[in-house]
Design an enzyme around this catalytic site. Structure first.
Site, short mmCIF file in Angstrom:
data_model
loop_
_atom_site.label_atom_id
_atom_site.label_comp_id
_atom_site.label_asym_id
_atom_site.label_seq_id
_atom_site.Cartn_x
_atom_site.Cartn_y
_atom_site.Cartn_z
N ASP A 37 -1.31 2.06 10.15
CA ASP A 37 0.11 1.72 10.00
C ASP A 37 0.54 0.67 11.04
O ASP A 37 -0.03 0.60 12.12
CB ASP A 37 0.95 3.01 10.16
CG ASP A 37 2.34 2.86 9.56
OD1 ASP A 37 2.59 1.85 8.87
OD2 ASP A 37 3.18 3.76 9.78
N ASN A 85 3.80 3.55 -1.81
CA ASN A 85 3.79 2.11 -1.49
C ASN A 85 4.10 1.22 -2.70
O ASN A 85 4.42 0.04 -2.54
CB ASN A 85 2.45 1.70 -0.86
CG ASN A 85 2.27 2.19 0.56
OD1 ASN A 85 1.17 2.50 0.99
ND2 ASN A 85 3.35 2.28 1.33
#
Ligand code: IPE
Ligand code: IPE
Ligand code: MG
Length: 263
Positions: A37, A85
């Protein structure tokens, strides 16, 4: 400038080797899961578009994979694209899917040279055709490798995976292939996409976020968590070794008391 860069990378190398020496080879996690991330924030901090962060993150994937294989880790699972996502701007989703195709194609030779097998978990049938094809080719071309397995979580959602397992089991019960009493932890695990892969002992998440974001909820039930503020593109071998050292400095009690572990 060139000399300075060489000097810095030489120093990095010495530093990561020094940390590596501290790792106890007899207490390595067999499986490390990573939530990669911070690509977007890394790009922003460098005054670049988000996609530049994703592209820069590929180097970290390479470093971590190499470091893990060198150490003798059996499995690395990387969270590359979550079901959630898809909600990102279309341009970013398209760029990520294209980058996946390019990266998988480019890295196959290196994976084979290093005897690393590629696998995927997640609802990969819903990926764009080109991404799906590159992935299947990568899996097929590396299927006989034995040194380490690199698992990519793609269009992955842990809740989806648990529901899928539940549906498969329910179907077997209703058709009479399974009895209700047969359902235990082991049977349930065998219906997850991580079938035959041991649960990760260590979860790493970069970028300072302390959440699981729908990743391996069942499999991480007893994992050690390592959260670091470093953005993914800055996560290198030394950072990876530090995560393992942190894991090795913890006492895994599994419900027992300290004295029982030491005896
Ligand atoms: C991780 O970086 C990559 C993916 C989720 C595909 P992000 O893109 O989430 O980066 P941040 O969190 O916005 O900085
Ligand atoms: C988790 O990162 C998914 C991946 C790393 C692929 P996100 O950046 O999507 O997670 P949230 O939305 O911040 O929880
Ligand atoms: Mg993020």
């Amino acid at each position: 400038m060139q000399f300075y860069c060489l000097y810095v990378s030489y120093l990095d190398l010495i530093m990561s080797d020094t940390i590596k020496l501290k790792i106890d080879k007899n207490n390595l996690p067999k499986h490390i899961a990573i939530i990669m991330d911070g690509n977007g924030r890394w790009a922003k901090a460098h005054g670049k578009p988000r996609v530049f962060g994703h592209k820069s993150g590929v180097k970290s994937v390479r470093e971590v994979t190499e470091a893990a294989a060198e150490l003798g880790i059996d499995y690395i699972t990387l969270y590359a694209f979550s079901t959630e996502n898809w909600n990102r701007p279309t341009t970013e989703v398209v760029a990520l899917m294209t980058l996946l195709v390019e990266t998988i194609r480019k890295e196959i030779d290196t994976l084979n040279k290093n005897n690393i097998k590629l696998l995927a978990i997640g609802d990969i049938s819903k990926l764009p055709a080109k991404t799906h094809k590159a992935l299947i080719e990568g899996i097929e071309n590396t299927k006989n490798n034995t040194r380490m397995t690199l698992v990519l979580a793609l269009n992955y959602s842990s809740k989806w995976e648990i529901l899928e397992a539940t549906k498969k089991i329910a179907q077997k019960v209703s058709s009479g292939d399974l009895k209700l009493e047969d359902i235990d932890e082991s049977l349930f695990s065998h219906h997850l996409s991580t079938v035959n892969i041991p649960d990760p002992e260590l979860l790493i998440r970069t970028s300072g976020e302390s959440r699981l974001s729908n990743f391996l909820l069942w499999q991480l039930a007893y994992a050690e968590f390592y959260f670091t503020p470093i953005y993914w593109p800055d996560f290198d071998k030394a950072q990876f070794y530090n995560a393992i050292l942190s894991y090795q400095n913890r006492e895994r009690r599994f419900g027992m008391i300290s004295e029982q572990i030491k005896s």
